[in-house]
Design a protein around this motif. Sequence first.
Motif, PDB file in Angstrom:
ATOM      1  N   ALA A   1      -5.618 -10.819   3.453  1.00 28.80           N
ATOM      2  CA  ALA A   1      -6.429 -10.093   4.040  1.00 28.80           C
ATOM      3  C   ALA A   1      -5.884  -9.414   5.323  1.00 28.80           C
ATOM      4  CB  ALA A   1      -7.599 -10.570   4.380  1.00 28.80           C
ATOM      5  N   LEU A   2      -4.963 -10.120   6.222  1.00 27.39           N
ATOM      6  CA  LEU A   2      -4.399  -9.798   7.474  1.00 27.39           C
ATOM      7  C   LEU A   2      -3.562  -8.456   7.116  1.00 27.39           C
ATOM      8  CD1 LEU A   2      -3.719 -13.487   9.092  1.00 27.39           C
ATOM      9  CD2 LEU A   2      -5.578 -11.616   9.843  1.00 27.39           C
ATOM     10  N   PRO A   3      -2.746  -8.718   6.172  1.00 28.55           N
ATOM     11  CA  PRO A   3      -1.811  -7.700   6.070  1.00 28.55           C
ATOM     12  C   PRO A   3      -2.403  -6.141   5.419  1.00 28.55           C
ATOM     13  CG  PRO A   3      -0.938  -9.171   4.587  1.00 28.55           C
ATOM     14  CD  PRO A   3      -1.915  -9.741   5.471  1.00 28.55           C
ATOM     15  N   ALA A   4      -3.401  -6.712   4.628  1.00 23.59           N
ATOM     16  CA  ALA A   4      -4.348  -5.556   3.998  1.00 23.59           C
ATOM     17  C   ALA A   4      -5.136  -4.742   4.909  1.00 23.59           C
ATOM     18  CB  ALA A   4      -5.112  -6.141   3.016  1.00 23.59           C
ATOM     19  N   ILE A   5      -5.614  -5.433   6.000  1.00 24.96           N
ATOM     20  CA  ILE A   5      -6.405  -4.661   7.103  1.00 24.96           C
ATOM     21  C   ILE A   5      -5.328  -3.769   7.694  1.00 24.96           C
ATOM     22  CG2 ILE A   5      -7.674  -4.950   9.266  1.00 24.96           C
ATOM     23  CD1 ILE A   5      -8.383  -7.646   8.278  1.00 24.96           C
ATOM     24  N   GLY A   6      -3.975  -4.261   7.952  1.00 24.44           N
ATOM     25  CA  GLY A   6      -3.150  -3.375   8.806  1.00 24.44           C
ATOM     26  C   GLY A   6      -2.598  -2.188   7.677  1.00 24.44           C
ATOM     27  N   GLY A   7      -2.689  -2.689   6.473  1.00 20.58           N
ATOM     28  CA  GLY A   7      -2.311  -1.467   5.441  1.00 20.58           C
ATOM     29  C   GLY A   7      -3.196  -0.472   5.321  1.00 20.58           C
ATOM     30  N   VAL A   8      -4.559  -0.804   5.580  1.00 20.29           N
ATOM     31  CA  VAL A   8      -5.644   0.368   5.660  1.00 20.29           C
ATOM     32  C   VAL A   8      -5.574   1.111   6.935  1.00 20.29           C
ATOM     33  CG1 VAL A   8      -8.022   0.684   6.093  1.00 20.29           C
ATOM     34  CG2 VAL A   8      -7.250  -1.102   4.259  1.00 20.29           C
ATOM     35  N   ILE A   9      -5.041   0.613   8.215  1.00 19.41           N
ATOM     36  CA  ILE A   9      -5.204   1.328   9.099  1.00 19.41           C
ATOM     37  C   ILE A   9      -3.800   2.184   9.279  1.00 19.41           C
ATOM     38  CG2 ILE A   9      -4.795   1.235  11.682  1.00 19.41           C
ATOM     39  CD1 ILE A   9      -6.174  -1.438  11.592  1.00 19.41           C
ATOM     40  N   ALA A  10      -2.607   1.713   8.633  1.00 22.98           N
ATOM     41  CA  ALA A  10      -1.331   2.576   8.599  1.00 22.98           C
ATOM     42  C   ALA A  10      -1.587   3.621   7.576  1.00 22.98           C
ATOM     43  CB  ALA A  10      -0.285   1.540   8.107  1.00 22.98           C
ATOM     44  N   GLU A  11      -2.232   3.358   6.090  1.00 25.27           N
ATOM     45  CA  GLU A  11      -2.538   4.634   5.217  1.00 25.27           C
ATOM     46  C   GLU A  11      -3.421   5.613   5.768  1.00 25.27           C
ATOM     47  OE1 GLU A  11      -1.922   3.853   1.137  1.00 25.27           O
ATOM     48  OE2 GLU A  11      -0.849   1.892   1.295  1.00 25.27           O
ATOM     49  N   ARG A  12      -4.305   5.053   6.517  1.00 23.91           N
ATOM     50  CA  ARG A  12      -5.582   5.922   7.111  1.00 23.91           C
ATOM     51  C   ARG A  12      -4.607   7.063   7.914  1.00 23.91           C
ATOM     52  NH1 ARG A  12     -10.521   7.111   4.947  1.00 23.91           N
ATOM     53  NH2 ARG A  12     -11.245   5.364   4.082  1.00 23.91           N
ATOM     54  N   SER A  13      -3.591   6.616   8.600  1.00 21.91           N
ATOM     55  CA  SER A  13      -2.835   7.680   9.541  1.00 21.91           C
ATOM     56  C   SER A  13      -1.941   8.382   8.629  1.00 21.91           C
ATOM     57  CB  SER A  13      -2.367   6.872  10.526  1.00 21.91           C
ATOM     58  OG  SER A  13      -1.078   6.148  10.237  1.00 21.91           O
ATOM     59  N   GLY A  14      -1.644   8.149   7.530  1.00 16.03           N
ATOM     60  CA  GLY A  14      -0.630   8.812   6.619  1.00 16.03           C
ATOM     61  C   GLY A  14       0.644   8.325   6.389  1.00 16.03           C
ATOM     62  N   VAL A  15       0.656   6.998   6.760  1.00 17.54           N
ATOM     63  CA  VAL A  15       2.083   6.327   6.514  1.00 17.54           C
ATOM     64  C   VAL A  15       1.800   5.045   5.592  1.00 17.54           C
ATOM     65  CG1 VAL A  15       3.960   4.989   7.655  1.00 17.54           C
ATOM     66  CG2 VAL A  15       2.892   6.972   8.636  1.00 17.54           C
ATOM     67  N   VAL A  16       2.459   5.058   4.618  1.00 19.64           N
ATOM     68  CA  VAL A  16       2.472   3.736   3.731  1.00 19.64           C
ATOM     69  C   VAL A  16       3.409   2.577   4.088  1.00 19.64           C
ATOM     70  CG1 VAL A  16       2.820   2.990   1.248  1.00 19.64           C
ATOM     71  CG2 VAL A  16       2.075   5.393   1.790  1.00 19.64           C
ATOM     72  N   ASN A  17       2.807   1.559   4.548  1.00 24.43           N
ATOM     73  CA  ASN A  17       3.711   0.571   4.881  1.00 24.43           C
ATOM     74  C   ASN A  17       3.962  -0.577   3.826  1.00 24.43           C
ATOM     75  OD1 ASN A  17       4.806  -1.529   6.096  1.00 24.43           O
ATOM     76  ND2 ASN A  17       3.152  -2.048   7.780  1.00 24.43           N
ATOM     77  N   ILE A  18       5.022  -0.248   3.104  1.00 23.71           N
ATOM     78  CA  ILE A  18       5.328  -1.051   1.805  1.00 23.71           C
ATOM     79  C   ILE A  18       6.291  -2.366   2.339  1.00 23.71           C
ATOM     80  CG2 ILE A  18       7.531   0.134   1.071  1.00 23.71           C
ATOM     81  CD1 ILE A  18       6.446  -0.212  -1.626  1.00 23.71           C
ATOM     82  N   ALA A  19       6.658  -2.245   3.795  1.00 20.91           N
ATOM     83  CA  ALA A  19       7.444  -3.278   4.207  1.00 20.91           C
ATOM     84  C   ALA A  19       6.680  -4.460   4.586  1.00 20.91           C
ATOM     85  CB  ALA A  19       7.963  -2.558   5.395  1.00 20.91           C
ATOM     86  N   MET A  20       5.380  -4.467   4.260  1.00 23.83           N
ATOM     87  CA  MET A  20       4.615  -5.692   4.785  1.00 23.83           C
ATOM     88  C   MET A  20       5.248  -7.045   4.086  1.00 23.83           C
ATOM     89  SD  MET A  20       0.752  -4.357   4.613  1.00 23.83           S
ATOM     90  CE  MET A  20       0.617  -4.014   3.072  1.00 23.83           C
ATOM     91  N   GLU A  21       5.821  -6.946   3.063  1.00 25.90           N
ATOM     92  CA  GLU A  21       6.233  -8.366   2.516  1.00 25.90           C
ATOM     93  C   GLU A  21       7.330  -8.851   3.615  1.00 25.90           C
ATOM     94  OE1 GLU A  21       7.211 -10.939  -0.518  1.00 25.90           O
ATOM     95  OE2 GLU A  21       5.646  -9.953   0.030  1.00 25.90           O
ATOM     96  N   GLY A  22       8.527  -7.851   3.959  1.00 29.70           N
ATOM     97  CA  GLY A  22       9.344  -8.352   4.604  1.00 29.70           C
ATOM     98  C   GLY A  22       9.049  -8.786   6.119  1.00 29.70           C
ATOM     99  N   MET A  23       7.848  -8.231   6.627  1.00 30.28           N
ATOM    100  CA  MET A  23       7.050  -8.565   7.902  1.00 30.28           C
ATOM    101  C   MET A  23       6.610  -9.680   7.811  1.00 30.28           C
ATOM    102  SD  MET A  23       5.731  -4.751   8.780  1.00 30.28           S
ATOM    103  CE  MET A  23       6.739  -3.180   9.088  1.00 30.28           C
TER     104      MET A  23
END
Length: 333
Positions: A30-52
Amino acid sequence: MNWLINSGVWTTLINADLWQSTLRESTLLALPAIGGVIAERSGVVNIAMEGMILTGCFISVFISIHAHNAAAGLLAAIALGGAMAAVLAFAAVRLKANQIIVGVAINLVALGLTSYLNVAVWGQNGAPASCAPSGGACKSGQILTIPDWSVWQLNKIPGVGQIFFQQNPIFYLMLLLVVLAHVFLFRTKIGLRIRAVGEHPRAADTAGINVQALRYLAVILSGMLSGLAGGYLALAVSGTFNDNMTSGAGFIALAAVIFGKWTPFGAFGATLLFGFGLALWHTLQNTTGPVQDYSTLIAALPYVLTIVALAGFVGRATAPAADGIPYDPAEAA
């Protein structure tokens, strides 16, 4: 029904340990998923969450050992996640590079670098032993972990007490962050602007909104939450660092973003489903009897659900219109 009882599946499903573990696994996702929602809502896909997440695991353990403080390790993971996200944001927003390619590159670098540092820092035997501060005296050189909380009296409620009130403090922080993320995106002016730049950046720019700054902010917040997830995995769940210990958690979180239709509450609901699959697999691994015959099949469940979510099989899920599309302010002039 007889098969369900005789195989041991029913016993497994009504076990409070399974549902407690489900919430633990869901917290990680859930922690990275929440961040992923915020990033994609701005127009950027954060596919690097795994590495982070993975680098967050490593740095949290390293700092926990050398600072002899678990909180310092957790803060270091958050900071490093934000720094890595800043690199992604610079490439995706400023240089207008392909977001998927940059994200994959960060993941590969994170995997190789952490594997190398694991041996370089701790040798072939890996990270040293862990120690929970509440469990006794912790020696110098040990990994200080974050112990679970038992909420006074509430933890004694049969079944429910163990599931909800014997959890790690980061679980309760995650619940708070889900609510705060929803309020941030849908009840504040800056959240409205983030959603605007993710839907129609040119119109937002024309209205005087700094598109690039908001995308930087959203991506960095996403990276910080992914780093927090890494610290949680290393210091609250595993108590150590192992190569590739995330096992695709970042990608499952990305699927949860889509499954939850780019909303914090929806993404959290999706992580509960994926977390249940992971918890069920881990529970079956420690179970004897006929039910073990299905453990290998159950192990694939979270990843099957990920593929289903990414394929859009859960129904029509419309991403933000400008998601993954670079924006050049010069073109709007």
